[in-house]
Design a protein around this motif. Structure first.
Motif: not given
Length: 157
Positions: A68, A77-78, A81, A95, A97, A113, A117
């Motif tokens: 991260l 940025t995530i 998931a 995931v 992004l 994942i 998240a």
């Protein structure tokens, strides 16, 4: 909302437990939806420790936190998931992004994942098809084990 979005349900990680398998006990993340359906996700020890620390609000020095930090430094940025399918006994997951180049989706191990998240406070979604096939009702998961009747033996002699 797109047709694909309508086929997903959001889950939350409610804890870590140990589950018995033929190979011995393994950690599992408990993923629960709003209908009280529960999905058990087998994890490795590092994933489970990171999830438990995150749920407890404690810092965890793990590869997931490092990942991260790397993503943050790359201005990615995530967003979410998704566990979208099954292949034999494995969950298929990806995931999403948000990057400077747009939205990117990357497949990976479901445990990694979901852990990423959770740390990133991003939504975790599961396809309704997966939930229908493998989720169990929360009441079934937490019902008491049936006690076996003690064997009564007659005294000889």
């Amino acid at each position: 909302m797109s047709e694909v979005e309508e086929q997903l349900t959001e889950v939350r990680v409610t804890g870590i437990a140990m589950a018995g398998t033929p190979q011995g006990p393994v950690p599992v993340a408990i993923l629960e939806d709003s209908q009280e359906r529960v999905l058990l996700l087998v994890m490795d020890g590092v994933q489970a420790m990171t999830v438990q620390c995150t749920l407890n609000g404690e810092p965890a020095q793990s590869t997931h936190n490092f990942m991260l930090d790397v993503l943050s430094n790359l201005h990615a940025t995530i967003k979410r998931a998704v566990i979208y399918g099954l292949s034999e006994s494995r969950f298929l997951s990806k995931v999403t992004l948000e990057t400077s180049e747009g939205i990117k989706e990357i497949d990976g191990r479901a445990g990694d994942i979901v852990t990423l998240a959770l740390i990133a406070k991003a939504p975790i979604l599961v396809s309704n098809e997966v939930m229908d096939k493998v989720a169990i009702n929360k009441a079934e998961l937490y019902k008491p084990l049936e006690q076996e009747e003690p064997e009564i033996r007659e005294e000889e002699g």
